[in-house]
Design an enzyme around this catalytic site. Structure first.
Site, PDB file in Angstrom:
ATOM      1  N   VAL A  63       0.949  -1.439  -0.231  1.00  0.00           N
ATOM      2  CA  VAL A  63      -0.046  -0.247  -0.292  1.00  0.00           C
ATOM      3  C   VAL A  63       1.316   1.289  -0.229  1.00  0.00           C
ATOM      4  O   VAL A  63       1.990   1.644   0.555  1.00  0.00           O
ATOM      5  CB  VAL A  63      -0.525  -0.139   1.619  1.00  0.00           C
ATOM      6  CG1 VAL A  63      -1.277   1.170   0.706  1.00  0.00           C
ATOM      7  CG2 VAL A  63      -1.565  -1.423   1.046  1.00  0.00           C
ATOM      8  N   VAL A  65       1.051   5.745  -1.370  1.00  0.00           N
ATOM      9  CA  VAL A  65       0.212   6.754  -1.937  1.00  0.00           C
ATOM     10  C   VAL A  65       1.288   7.476  -1.699  1.00  0.00           C
ATOM     11  O   VAL A  65       2.505   7.875  -1.342  1.00  0.00           O
ATOM     12  CB  VAL A  65      -0.909   7.464  -0.160  1.00  0.00           C
ATOM     13  CG1 VAL A  65      -1.812   8.201  -1.030  1.00  0.00           C
ATOM     14  CG2 VAL A  65      -1.810   6.607  -0.276  1.00  0.00           C
ATOM     15  N   ARG A  71      -3.738  11.915   4.113  1.00  0.00           N
ATOM     16  CA  ARG A  71      -4.288  12.129   5.052  1.00  0.00           C
ATOM     17  C   ARG A  71      -5.477  13.573   4.336  1.00  0.00           C
ATOM     18  O   ARG A  71      -5.899  13.892   4.593  1.00  0.00           O
ATOM     19  CB  ARG A  71      -3.098  13.288   5.859  1.00  0.00           C
ATOM     20  CG  ARG A  71      -1.950  12.931   6.058  1.00  0.00           C
ATOM     21  CD  ARG A  71      -2.475  12.151   7.738  1.00  0.00           C
ATOM     22  NE  ARG A  71      -0.401  11.795   8.536  1.00  0.00           N
ATOM     23  CZ  ARG A  71      -0.623  10.996   8.951  1.00  0.00           C
ATOM     24  NH1 ARG A  71      -1.620   9.428   7.917  1.00  0.00           N
ATOM     25  NH2 ARG A  71       0.783  10.455   9.243  1.00  0.00           N
ATOM     26  N   GLY A  73      -8.007  10.039   2.811  1.00  0.00           N
ATOM     27  CA  GLY A  73      -8.778   9.035   2.385  1.00  0.00           C
ATOM     28  C   GLY A  73      -8.568   7.993   1.973  1.00  0.00           C
ATOM     29  O   GLY A  73      -8.875   7.531   1.442  1.00  0.00           O
ATOM     30  N   VAL A  74      -7.296   8.306   1.106  1.00  0.00           N
ATOM     31  CA  VAL A  74      -6.772   8.023  -0.736  1.00  0.00           C
ATOM     32  C   VAL A  74      -6.349   6.426   0.317  1.00  0.00           C
ATOM     33  O   VAL A  74      -7.517   5.176  -1.005  1.00  0.00           O
ATOM     34  CB  VAL A  74      -6.181   8.449  -1.659  1.00  0.00           C
ATOM     35  CG1 VAL A  74      -4.881   8.031  -2.149  1.00  0.00           C
ATOM     36  CG2 VAL A  74      -5.932  10.049  -1.760  1.00  0.00           C
ATOM     37  N   ASN A 102       5.760   1.225  11.824  1.00  0.00           N
ATOM     38  CA  ASN A 102       5.252   2.327  11.037  1.00  0.00           C
ATOM     39  C   ASN A 102       4.145   2.906  11.532  1.00  0.00           C
ATOM     40  O   ASN A 102       2.742   2.346  10.843  1.00  0.00           O
ATOM     41  CB  ASN A 102       5.725   1.743   9.510  1.00  0.00           C
ATOM     42  CG  ASN A 102       4.497   2.803   8.446  1.00  0.00           C
ATOM     43  OD1 ASN A 102       3.614   4.026   9.340  1.00  0.00           O
ATOM     44  ND2 ASN A 102       4.184   2.520   7.795  1.00  0.00           N
ATOM     45  N   TYR A 109      -4.867   1.252   9.483  1.00  0.00           N
ATOM     46  CA  TYR A 109      -5.075  -0.494   9.618  1.00  0.00           C
ATOM     47  C   TYR A 109      -6.510  -0.571  10.836  1.00  0.00           C
ATOM     48  O   TYR A 109      -7.378  -1.054  10.748  1.00  0.00           O
ATOM     49  CB  TYR A 109      -4.704  -1.625   9.429  1.00  0.00           C
ATOM     50  CG  TYR A 109      -3.142  -1.213   8.263  1.00  0.00           C
ATOM     51  CD1 TYR A 109      -4.351  -0.993   7.063  1.00  0.00           C
ATOM     52  CD2 TYR A 109      -2.108  -1.689   8.596  1.00  0.00           C
ATOM     53  CE1 TYR A 109      -2.960  -1.008   6.050  1.00  0.00           C
ATOM     54  CE2 TYR A 109      -1.206  -1.088   7.875  1.00  0.00           C
ATOM     55  CZ  TYR A 109      -1.570  -0.712   5.428  1.00  0.00           C
ATOM     56  OH  TYR A 109      -1.348  -0.516   5.108  1.00  0.00           O
TER      57      TYR A 109
END
Length: 143
Positions: A63, A65, A71, A73-74, A102, A109
């Site tokens: 995952v 981005v 920050r 919502g992607v 992390n 999650y």
């Protein structure tokens, strides 16, 4: 969402850029996030090619981005889309790993209903938590 069935009947897929994301300029598209959705045995005691009796599971990996799109919502949309594809594949849960160092990703999650069910041994250089979410519930119960 791109889906495929590879030789041997194992389903694979790639989830990227939620439909709701608007391109920065008319007629252009920019990929701001991606993830890999695969079928594997993330809780196997030994990695492939060693055999295991544990079942194949829906597993989310990689995952990512881009910093400019964080920050907003992607990542959540990518994960929810991956969960939808997992359900379409017939799975009732989705598994993933998150690096121990992390805490931001782990919080994301957990906020989406994932729970830690395992941890890499101390001798691993890049230690990870193994997390799972059962669909249709906020809590997770794994035998």
């Amino acid at each position: 969402v791109a889906d495929a069935v590879v030789p041997g009947g194992v389903a694979t897929g790639l989830v990227s850029m939620p439909d709701e994301y608007e391109a920065p300029a008319p007629g252009t598209r920019e990929i701001v996030g991606s993830a890999t959705l695969q079928v594997c045995v993330p809780d196997a005691p030994l990695p492939p090619p060693f055999p295991t009796r544990r079942p194949y599971r829906s597993y989310l990996a990689n995952v990512a981005v881009c910093p400019e799109a964080r920050r907003v919502g992607v990542a959540s949309k990518i994960i929810k889309r991956a969960e939808r594809v997992s359900r379409l594949w017939g799975f009732t849960e989705m598994w993933l790993h998150v690096n121990v160092d992390n805490p931001g990703a782990r919080a994301l999650y957990e906020g989406l209903g994932y729970a830690v069910v395992g941890e890499d041994p101390p001798w691993y250089l890049d230690r990870r938590y193994l997390m799972v979410r059962k669909f249709g519930s906020r809590g997770v119960v794994v035998p």
